[in-house]
Design an enzyme around this catalytic site. Structure first.
Site: not given
Length: 443
Positions: A245, A261
């Site tokens: 990420e 997410k």
């Protein structure tokens, strides 16, 4: 600025070993060829000066900017992300001050933050198939000659030679399944009471080890590399990150953040794997979880970005890694000239994807319910260059090691319709491949 071209190779592990004996060696690792998505490997060592931060350090990101200002600015080059500057990490606890919370002074494996001021770097560009040694004018001629000799002598076709690494016991879980579920239920109570919309709850996994941590890192890299991976050795220990990420990338004034997410486990059966990916993309819960964090990060960017410049060009894109599928969104913005990248870090840190919404209250609840401080985990690792480029990750899938103990952590975002048992299973899905890989080093 001086540039020396070198042979291009994806075997960046042997390049890192060429300088691993120098102080504070660091490898910002694209994961290539094990992972897709990353463009650059950045390798450096022997910083001119260092900044070590404690959890109660005053204005830590101002101190980071002060460190960067010790090097003269360089012209921006579209093909060179780093032309001398700071490389290091900010641990999660450094985000307390910026969110008006008291410092968390519980001990962590590594310092709360560490940055080195590096005057050179090996840049390997996997998009262009090129490798360059880049020297800032502050780099001495003696150091330049030594580095050219070291990298010229690298045998690019050889395997890296590491020392032996041993794990002395299986990883211990910080929380039992029952205790984990109880704490998720407490988060759900806070959501039901209207305190928060979402909180990211995590737990730690710890074992004793001995030997060369680079061996463990290379084993992890072979099985679970992410496009924002990193290895950094410090006198106090080391950090080993397989992060998938990005936190915030800057190209001059142009900014981009890419929160993750939404998670589904991978399957070895292609049909089951495709079904899991499709179910994730269509999951109302996971899309809502992602959207909450997108809104939070739009708000964080909006604190400093030019009015009207914050955009969301991509929502809920599927990204697949060795162990899990994720949903990823993209937020962009434009930073006015009066602000530095460090100002943006101060405004946005820690990342919304690993805190929750509203951020401050979610962080309070995290502090109440998690048994130990996060340290490097859920902080950020990356660089800020004198040429106007910067890039940082969210330090998930990340180990820290110190004094014969190695620790990693995992968790997930809890929302109103989260199921405690399913959340515990998601936590284990995220960390299982990492733990299994290191546990291969058990006697």
């Amino acid at each position: 600025m001086q540039i020396v071209s070198l042979p291009y190779s994806t075997n960046t592990a042997v390049a890192f070993q060429a300088i691993a004996d120098l102080p504070a060696p660091v490898w910002l690792d694209s994961g290539r060829p094990c992972a897709d998505g990353g463009r650059y490997d950045i390798i450096s060592a022997d910083p001119i000066s260092t900044l070590q931060l404690q959890a109660d350090s005053d204005q830590p990101f101002v101190q980071l900017d002060d460190l960067l200002c010790e090097l003269s600015p360089q012209d921006r080059d579209a093909q060179l992300p780093f032309c001398g500057g700071v490389i290091g990490y900010a641990g999660y606890e450094l985000g307390m001050q910026g969110n008006f919370l008291p410092p968390d002074l519980r001990p962590t494996d590594l310092p709360a933050g560490f940055f080195g001021l590096y005057s050179w770097a090996l840049i390997v560009d996997h998009q262009l198939g090129a490798a360059h040694l880049v020297f800032h004018p502050a780099c001495t001629k003696v150091q330049m000659r030594d580095l050219v000799a070291r990298f010229t002598a690298v045998r690019w076709q050889t395997e890296p030679r590491c020392g032996e690494f041993r794990l002395l016991q299986p990883f211990a879980h910080e929380l039992s399944a029952e205790e984990y579920r109880k704490r998720i239920t407490r988060v759900l109570d806070y959501i039901a009471a209207g305190d928060i919309y979402q909180a990211n709850f995590t737990q730690r996994f710890t074992a004793e080890y001995e030997g060369d941590l680079l061996s463990a890192y290379l084993a992890l890299r072979a099985r679970a590399a992410g496009p924002f991976s990193a290895f950094m050795a410090l006198p106090e220990g080391a950090m080993l990150s397989m992060s998938p990420e990005r936190f915030i990338r800057a190209d001059g004034s142009s900014l981009q953040t890419e929160p993750i997410k939404g998670t589904a486990p991978r399957s070895e059966d292609p049909q089951e794997d495709s079904s899991a990916a499709l179910a994730l993309q269509q999951s109302a819960k996971d899309r809502a979880e992602n959207l909450m964090i997108v809104d939070l990060l739009r708000n964080d960017f909006g604190k400093l970005c030019r009015r009207g410049s914050v955009r969301v060009p991509e929502l809920f894109q599927l990204a697949s890694f060795a162990n899990v599928h994720h949903l990823v969104s993209v937020i962009t913005g434009d930073l006015p000239d009066e602000y530095a990248y460090a100002d943006l870090l101060a405004a946005c840190f820690p990342g919304g994807s690993i805190t929750g919404a509203p951020k401050r209250r979610a962080m309070q609840i995290i502090r109440e319910l998690e048994l130990s401080p996060r340290g490097v985990y859920c902080g950020s690792i990356g660089y800020v260059s004198t040429c106007g480029h910067a890039d940082t990750n969210i330090a998930i899938r990340t180990f820290s090691a110190n004094n014969g103990r190695i620790t990693c952590a995992a968790g997930g975002g809890i929302v109103a319709d989260s199921d405690p048992a399913a959340e515990h299973e998601e936590c284990l899905n995220k960390v299982r491949l990492l733990l299994q890989t290191v546990e291969r080093f058990l006697p």
